[in-house]
Write an enzyme that holds these catalytic residues in place. Structure first.
Site, PDB file in Angstrom:
ATOM      1  N   GLU A  88      -3.101   6.880   8.219  1.00 26.62           N
ATOM      2  CA  GLU A  88      -3.955   7.551   7.595  1.00 26.62           C
ATOM      3  C   GLU A  88      -5.060   8.216   8.257  1.00 26.62           C
ATOM      4  OE1 GLU A  88      -4.730   5.524   3.831  1.00 26.62           O
ATOM      5  OE2 GLU A  88      -6.552   4.970   4.763  1.00 26.62           O
ATOM      6  N   LYS A 112       0.755  -1.463  -0.082  1.00 25.63           N
ATOM      7  CA  LYS A 112      -0.096  -0.042   0.019  1.00 25.63           C
ATOM      8  C   LYS A 112       0.959   1.325   0.072  1.00 25.63           C
ATOM      9  CE  LYS A 112      -4.148  -2.125   1.645  1.00 25.63           C
ATOM     10  NZ  LYS A 112      -3.711  -3.501   1.703  1.00 25.63           N
ATOM     11  N   ARG A 155      -6.495  -8.367  -9.740  1.00 26.43           N
ATOM     12  CA  ARG A 155      -7.145  -9.519  -9.810  1.00 26.43           C
ATOM     13  C   ARG A 155      -8.554  -9.162 -10.468  1.00 26.43           C
ATOM     14  NH1 ARG A 155     -10.518  -9.783  -5.313  1.00 26.43           N
ATOM     15  NH2 ARG A 155      -9.424  -9.157  -3.628  1.00 26.43           N
TER      16      ARG A 155
END
Length: 503
Positions: free
Chosen positions: A202, A118, A294
């Protein structure tokens, strides 16, 4: 350019069947793989050939890279499709498939690795000026550093594992007093789940919407988006109800989000089918969350509103062909809703349930699709995700789609395990869902399984009427006949349901 004549599907259940059906339409032979638990599964019988992987636990079967590659060589396959879950986002698997001279139906190992982190993903997309949630750009391991960052961006904050998803290694922190303990828990969980304790911080956006954009990219640099999916109805940070398009996006925001998603794909030179996920606040400001490299569980709703077979597109892209359509050719047709039918007890914290499907009858009719991998008489194993199927409906507009889903849920008969069908029926009836105002907080704000009103099928309603008539005849004239009859009828029906489950 590669020509795929034989495809191994390195997965199980409904997604294996879904991939193999498209492959058969394309004249491609298929090879299924299976564990002990899946010896008699429908996907094994459907395939042209099948190979045994090993014992039921996934690490000894569906996660065994060496064994899967051995099977691929033994059966001389041209390509491997990973489906979703298991090895689908494992860059080492993609790399080894490629090194073995076999086509991987998915993105490059480099793209999977980049978007799998990430922090690295945020760095990559920042170059394209894609909106990001305020937070750290580097991994955090120090509590003092975390406190400094949290003070700067303001509480509440979200601690997230850098190397994974699915809600693991994720903690919401409301104040500095909680930070140290929650930081340790998040890092420990991340280490256990992903072998990497790295976390980042975050700003926590309370009551957001979770909206994602489907993208397709070929190996020639062409990338398109296929509009959005609304995925805010979740439990344990995992989706249960999805729909396309979103009820709240207008054309301008849809275009901006689509362009941002295309740029995310370009940031990692993406090819194949992928999904860019965004968190959307109450003012409809959107922020990049992550990219899933995916096919998504909820891809059918996109297929229904666009008329495109995403698996077919994946295979063509893997063969080296250019995209078969342009962005300008794509349009939204009607509205689609998907529910995930899990073998879970929604009245008891969505705990997984196991058992034998003594009755398993699917809904039918125009605009109804069921992707599943189970049949009546099969046992629901404990080793894998508890999803039985995906029930998808398509109609001319959102209201019609909701009504069609309500009817389909009522027709869906599952006896032997508890399922999320009753929860999904609750969602379809709820004003917040019908008005489109729901957020990812839907379950905790509105759903109390113990207190939700019982939902009865047509057959059960007839039984209730019969029970009620019986008790009214026996009730004392002085008693409150209606109330007693209703209570006894519900109690009797509950007992009947329980006996059916275990009978």
């Amino acid at each position: 350019m590669t020509k795929i004549n034989k495809l191994l599907v390195a997965n199980r259940g409904e997604i294996s069947l879904r991939i193999m059906r498209t492959a058969r339409e394309m004249g491609i032979q298929t090879v299924a793989v299976y564990s002990d638990a899946d010896r008699k599964a429908p996907h094994v019988r459907f395939a042209d050939e099948a190979a045994y992987l090993g014992p039921s636990p996934s690490r000894q079967s569906y996660l065994n890279i060496d064994k899967i590659l051995e099977v691929a060589r033994e059966f001389s396959v041209d390509a491997i499709h990973p489906g979703y879950g298991f090895l689908s986002e494992n860059p080492e698997f993609a790399k080894r498939v490629h090194e073995g001279g076999i086509c991987f139906v998915g993105p490059s190992a480099e793209a999977i690795a980049l978007m799998g982190s990430k922090l690295e993903a945020k760095k990559a997309v920042a170059k394209y000026k894609i909106p990001l949630v305020p937070g750290t750009s580097e991994a955090v391991t120090s509590v003092s550093t975390a406190k400094s960052i949290a003070s700067e961006i303001g509480y509440p904050i979200l601690i997230k594992a850098s190397a994974g998803g699915g809600g693991k290694g994720m903690r919401i922190v409301s104040s500095e007093d909680e930070l140290e303990e929650q930081m340790k828990r998040a890092m420990g969980e991340a280490e256990s789940a992903f072998g990497d304790p790295s976390v980042f911080i975050e700003k926590y956006i309370s009551s957001p919407k979770h909206i994602e954009i489907q993208v397709l990219g070929d190996q020639h640099g062409n990338v398109v988006h296929l509009f959005e999916r609304e995925c805010s109805i979740q439990r344990r940070h995992q989706k249960v109800v999805e729909e396309a398009p979103s009820a709240v996006l207008d054309k301008a925001i849809r275009m901006k989000m689509g362009e941002a998603a295309v740029n995310v794909a370009k940031a990692c030179r993406y090819h194949g089918a992928g999904t860019v996920e965004f968190v959307v606040d109450q003012s409809l400001n959107f922020y990049f969350l992550e990219m899933n490299t995916r096919l998504q569980v909820e891809h059918p709703v996109t297929e229904l509103i666009t008329g495109k077979d995403l698996v077919k597109e994946q295979i063509w892209i893997a063969e080296g062909k250019k995209l078969s359509f342009s962005q300008e050719e794509l349009q939204i047709h009607g509205h689609a809703i998907e529910i995930r039918v899990y073998a879970e007890d929604s009245e008891n914290g969505f705990l997984p349930d196991t058992g034998t499907l003594s009755q398993y009858r699917l809904p039918q009719g125009p605009g109804i699709r069921v992707d599943d991998g189970f049949e009546e008489g099969m046992e629901v194993p404990i080793h894998y995700d508890p999803m039985l199927s995906k029930l998808i409906v398509h109609a001319a507009d959102r209201e019609s789609a909701i009504e069609k889903m309500k009817r389909a849920i009522e027709e869906y008969k599952v006896v032997g395990v508890k399922t999320t069908l009753s929860f999904c029926a609750f969602v379809m009836e709820h004003p917040s869902f019908r008005e489109g105002t729901f957020t990812t907080k839907f379950v905790e704000e509105y759903f109390d399984g113990q207190r939700s009103n019982p939902k009865f099928s047509h057959t059960e309603k007839q039984l209730l009427a019969a029970f009620g008539a019986h008790f009214l005849q026996e009730a004392s004239p002085a008693s409150n006949n209606g109330t007693i009859a209703a209570e006894r009828s519900v109690q009797s029906l509950s007992s009947w349901r329980k006996n059916r489950k275990h009978g």
